[in-house]
Design a protein around this motif. Structure first.
Motif, PDB file in Angstrom:
ATOM      1  N   ASP A 177       0.828  -1.205   0.000  1.00  0.00           N
ATOM      2  CA  ASP A 177       0.000   0.000   0.000  1.00  0.00           C
ATOM      3  C   ASP A 177       0.861   1.252   0.000  1.00  0.00           C
ATOM      4  N   VAL A 178       1.938   1.246   0.776  1.00  0.00           N
ATOM      5  CA  VAL A 178       2.827   2.404   0.836  1.00  0.00           C
ATOM      6  C   VAL A 178       3.497   2.616  -0.510  1.00  0.00           C
ATOM      7  N   VAL A 179       3.953   1.549  -1.138  1.00  0.00           N
ATOM      8  CA  VAL A 179       4.630   1.650  -2.431  1.00  0.00           C
ATOM      9  C   VAL A 179       3.652   2.131  -3.499  1.00  0.00           C
ATOM     10  N   SER A 180       2.428   1.606  -3.500  1.00  0.00           N
ATOM     11  CA  SER A 180       1.465   2.009  -4.525  1.00  0.00           C
ATOM     12  C   SER A 180       1.044   3.463  -4.331  1.00  0.00           C
ATOM     13  N   LYS A 181       0.960   3.923  -3.091  1.00  0.00           N
ATOM     14  CA  LYS A 181       0.627   5.328  -2.855  1.00  0.00           C
ATOM     15  C   LYS A 181       1.778   6.234  -3.254  1.00  0.00           C
ATOM     16  N   ALA A 182       3.007   5.768  -3.091  1.00  0.00           N
ATOM     17  CA  ALA A 182       4.168   6.565  -3.465  1.00  0.00           C
ATOM     18  C   ALA A 182       4.276   6.689  -4.981  1.00  0.00           C
ATOM     19  N   ASP A 183       3.798   5.695  -5.712  1.00  0.00           N
ATOM     20  CA  ASP A 183       3.863   5.731  -7.173  1.00  0.00           C
ATOM     21  C   ASP A 183       2.858   6.707  -7.771  1.00  0.00           C
ATOM     22  N   GLN A 184       1.786   6.983  -7.060  1.00  0.00           N
ATOM     23  CA  GLN A 184       0.767   7.886  -7.567  1.00  0.00           C
ATOM     24  C   GLN A 184       1.243   9.331  -7.421  1.00  0.00           C
ATOM     25  N   PRO A 185       1.007  10.129  -8.438  1.00  0.00           N
ATOM     26  CA  PRO A 185       1.410  11.534  -8.305  1.00  0.00           C
ATOM     27  C   PRO A 185       0.560  12.224  -7.240  1.00  0.00           C
ATOM     28  N   ALA A 186       1.188  13.117  -6.521  1.00  0.00           N
ATOM     29  CA  ALA A 186       0.479  13.830  -5.463  1.00  0.00           C
ATOM     30  C   ALA A 186      -0.520  14.794  -6.082  1.00  0.00           C
ATOM     31  N   GLN A 187      -1.657  14.955  -5.427  1.00  0.00           N
ATOM     32  CA  GLN A 187      -2.663  15.885  -5.891  1.00  0.00           C
ATOM     33  C   GLN A 187      -2.163  17.307  -5.655  1.00  0.00           C
ATOM     34  N   PRO A 188      -2.262  18.150  -6.667  1.00  0.00           N
ATOM     35  CA  PRO A 188      -1.796  19.520  -6.470  1.00  0.00           C
ATOM     36  C   PRO A 188      -2.703  20.258  -5.493  1.00  0.00           C
ATOM     37  N   SER A 189      -2.110  21.138  -4.746  1.00  0.00           N
ATOM     38  CA  SER A 189      -2.899  21.902  -3.792  1.00  0.00           C
ATOM     39  C   SER A 189      -3.698  22.962  -4.533  1.00  0.00           C
ATOM     40  N   ALA A 190      -4.598  23.610  -3.834  1.00  0.00           N
ATOM     41  CA  ALA A 190      -5.442  24.633  -4.451  1.00  0.00           C
ATOM     42  C   ALA A 190      -4.585  25.787  -4.971  1.00  0.00           C
ATOM     43  N   THR A 191      -3.556  26.134  -4.240  1.00  0.00           N
ATOM     44  CA  THR A 191      -2.671  27.223  -4.666  1.00  0.00           C
ATOM     45  C   THR A 191      -1.994  26.888  -5.987  1.00  0.00           C
ATOM     46  N   HIS A 192      -1.516  25.660  -6.109  1.00  0.00           N
ATOM     47  CA  HIS A 192      -0.855  25.253  -7.358  1.00  0.00           C
ATOM     48  C   HIS A 192      -1.835  25.236  -8.522  1.00  0.00           C
TER      49      HIS A 192
END
Length: 77
Positions: free
Chosen positions: A39-54
């Motif tokens: 689960d940790v590895v699969s979450k690390a492979d996913q791109p992070a959601q950009p914040s509202a500011t970005h």
């Protein structure tokens, strides 16, 4: 040959059952650990959601690019 008595057989069977339960719990714990690692590895492979500011900054940059393209094409906004 020495034959085992009933209390000895019951004790041996109880010891075998306890050992089997301990091994099964260890196996179950090991599997749970591996699931958590996956689960940790699969979450690390996913791109992070950009914040509202970005997202706002990206939208602003896209708008600027659109305006610059319009200026380059000779279109009045």
């Amino acid at each position: 040959m020495d034959s085992l008595t009933l209390p000895e057989l019951v004790s041996a069977l109880t010891a075998l059952a306890m050992l089997s339960i301990a091994l099964l719990r260890g196996w179950s714990g090991w599997l749970a650990l591996k699931h958590r690692e996956l689960d940790v590895v699969s979450k690390a492979d996913q791109p992070a959601q950009p914040s509202a500011t970005h997202r706002i900054e990206i939208a602003d940059l896209k708008e600027r690019i659109r305006k610059l393209e319009a200026i380059a094409a000779g279109v009045d906004l």
